[in-house]
Design an enzyme around this catalytic site. Structure first.
Site, PDB file in Angstrom:
ATOM      1  N   GLU A  79      -9.330  -5.438  -3.957  1.00 11.42           N
ATOM      2  CA  GLU A  79      -8.691  -4.465  -3.058  1.00 11.42           C
ATOM      3  C   GLU A  79      -9.700  -3.575  -2.335  1.00 11.42           C
ATOM      4  O   GLU A  79      -9.703  -3.458  -1.116  1.00 11.42           O
ATOM      5  CB  GLU A  79      -7.730  -3.558  -3.859  1.00 11.42           C
ATOM      6  N   HIS A 132      -7.863  -5.671   0.149  1.00 12.95           N
ATOM      7  CA  HIS A 132      -6.654  -4.924   0.461  1.00 12.95           C
ATOM      8  C   HIS A 132      -6.080  -5.377   1.802  1.00 12.95           C
ATOM      9  O   HIS A 132      -6.806  -5.571   2.773  1.00 12.95           O
ATOM     10  CB  HIS A 132      -6.991  -3.427   0.522  1.00 12.95           C
ATOM     11  N   SER A 189       0.835  -1.195   0.000  1.00 12.36           N
ATOM     12  CA  SER A 189       0.000   0.000   0.000  1.00 12.36           C
ATOM     13  C   SER A 189       0.873   1.251   0.000  1.00 12.36           C
ATOM     14  O   SER A 189       1.687   1.411  -0.901  1.00 12.36           O
ATOM     15  CB  SER A 189      -0.972  -0.063   1.187  1.00 12.36           C
TER      16      SER A 189
END
Length: 518
Positions: A329, A425, A201
């Site tokens: 995600e 995610h 990320s």
């Protein structure tokens, strides 16, 4: 200056003295833990407070005697309420935020093992290398290599645009930590010429930035970028957001004004603005719904151009790249907002108009996904815009610049919440570290014992990542324009053509440029 008396720590193995290593700044004493030597909280730079506040990192002060390196350093100032997870309310205090941690099979200078350096994510506003979810013991042990993690400034301290301060201070911290690795890792048993930087990320966005930063050149040989965010701010946008951040405190965005507020109090500016960013969609466009007022700034100096531009021009052609994303995600953010299954067609249309590429983006998505529900379209376009296409395009830019890249997609669904989160995610973190019961792992695995399938996939992650750190080959072919082969990570991992072909076609030719001020 720190001096400590010499004594074995609690938990030192019988007959095995606590490991002591001499770094450039002084000697440190670690612990023996499960067959590894572990050192925590070693300063790689001076505390960025007082005159050093909002400045580029400065060298750590040397110390006499042996410094105990048993505890993680304090986290950089941030909204601790958002950190979550067990053990994080018990974080140390103090202003020595800029520290590194080392897990090594043996601090033997002759061993020259590959080194993996972890950079945490957290929307550029959160994160701490001492989070239980980032316990690197399984990676170091399974891969027989050295793992380093580091703290860097986040939020106001690290990324806000402040007049009189360098941009991207959090990225400059990462460079300083990598310089510490170059200068010190050999005494911990690592090879400074075999460094792989890996992160997820905002950590992956940081790594993409490092690939484009002249001052990071030569500090690493390989990178693993997990879920690269496409959000980079133009200088004009960063200035405007910086002014809005300062205004939350009734101040101007200058070093003089902001330095008058204590670091841990200044975090409230970001927290406060995050809650009302949607009001700025007419000025900040796509940046507004991300609800993070922080991102790397393409300032022309620290970060001269975007990562995609830099790689396409060959800036990283000699660096081995492994990059990928998770299939679903954005579902994590939909779930955290309590909106699973509650997206209306109106909301989906609005997301498509804001995020889909080009003037006919909405039409292109509806044509590519004719049977998709409003929820699926809403998720798909934001998954693609925020993580999946930036990650894929990084691999394509690397190829265009004369380098090579390996690509993966994680499609295995998280078992927590009845499987409703899919391959969302952050799922790659507990799988990679094997930390199923910590931080995000608690939500994604529901606090239950991981299944044999989860453990096998977790082991597969570590095997591929550490093989890449050792050789540059994770165990599947490089990504080529013709076949587009990627590793699909699932219960039965398989190598096949890139699975998100419909999205890839919609985004073909799109340029991930710095987000503008409208």
């Amino acid at each position: 200056m720190t001096t400590t008396e010499s004594h074995p720590p609690t938990g030192a193995s019988a007959g095995q003295p606590a490991p002591v290593v001499r770094t450039a700044a002084g000697a440190v004493r670690g612990r023996r833990e499960e067959g590894l030597a572990v050192f925590r909280g070693i300063p790689f730079a001076a505390p960025p407070v007082g005159e050093a506040r909002f400045m580029a990192p400065r060298p750590a002060q040397a110390w006499d005697g042996i410094r105990d390196a048993y505890a993680f350093g304090p986290p950089p100032p941030q909204d601790l309420g958002n950190l979550g997870g067990p053990g994080l309310l018990d974080v140390p205090e103090g202003d020595e935020w800029l520290t590194v941690n080392v897990w090594t099979p043996e601090p033997d200078p002759g061993a020259r093992r590959p080194v993996m350096v972890w950079i945490y994510g957290g929307a550029y506003k959160l994160g701490h290398s001492g989070s239980p979810g980032y316990d690197a013991r399984r990676i170091a042990a399974d891969g027989d290599l050295v793992v380093v993690s580091l703290n860097y400034r986040v939020g106001m301290e690290g990324f806000a645009h402040i007049e009189g301060a360098p941009a991207n201070r959090g990225l400059l911290d990462q460079v300083a930590a990598l310089e510490w690795v170059r200068d010190n890792i050999e005494v911990f048993g690592g090879d400074p010429g075999q460094v792989t930087v890996f992160g997820e990320s905002a950590g992956a966005g940081s790594i993409a930035s490092l690939l484009a930063m002249p001052r990071a050149a030569g500090l690493f040989r390989r990178v693993i970028a997990q879920s690269v965010p496409g959000t980079f701010f133009s200088d004009a946008l960063a200035r405007d957001i910086g002014a809005a951040l300062a205004a939350e405190m009734g101040l101007r965005p200058t070093v003089a004004d902001l330095a008058a507020i204590a670091p841990r109090e200044l975090t409230s500016a970001g927290e406060s603005l995050s809650g009302k960013m949607l009001q700025y969609v007419d000025r900040w466009g796509q940046a507004a719904p991300t609800v993070t007022p922080f991102s790397p700034v393409v300032d022309g100096e620290v970060l001269p151009v975007t990562p995609w531009q830099a790689l396409a021009a060959g800036a990283a052609k000699d660096i081995d790249l492994l990059v990928g994303h998770n299939r679903d995600e954005y579902r994590l953010f939909v779930a955290m907002a309590g909106q699973l299954g509650q997206i209306t067609d109106e909301k989906a249309t609005s997301a498509l108009r804001l995020f889909a590429p080009g003037p006919d983006g909405e039409k292109a998505y509806r044509a590519a996904f004719p049977d998709a529900s409003p929820s699926e379209l809403y998720e798909r376009v934001q998954t693609d815009w925020l993580f999946n296409m930036p990650s894929l395009h990084l691999a394509e830019a690397q190829r265009a610049g004369g380098g090579s890249a390996h690509v993966y997609e994680l499609t295995w669904p998280a078992p927590g919440n009845g499987g409703a989160l899919g391959a969302c995610h952050g799922l790659d973190i507990p799988l990679l570290f094997g930390t199923f019961g910590a931080d995000l792992g608690l939500l994604l695995f529901g606090g239950t014992q991981p299944s044999a399938e989860a453990e096998a996939l977790s082991s597969r992650f570590r095997q591929s990542w550490t093989a890449f750190a050792r050789t540059g080959d994770p165990g599947w072919p490089v990504y080529e324009d013709l076949e587009r082969l990627v590793q699909v990570l699932d219960a039965e991992p398989a190598v096949r053509a890139y699975p998100e072909e419909r999205s890839r076609r919609v985004w073909e030719g799109h340029d991930f440029s710095a987000l503008p001020l409208l």
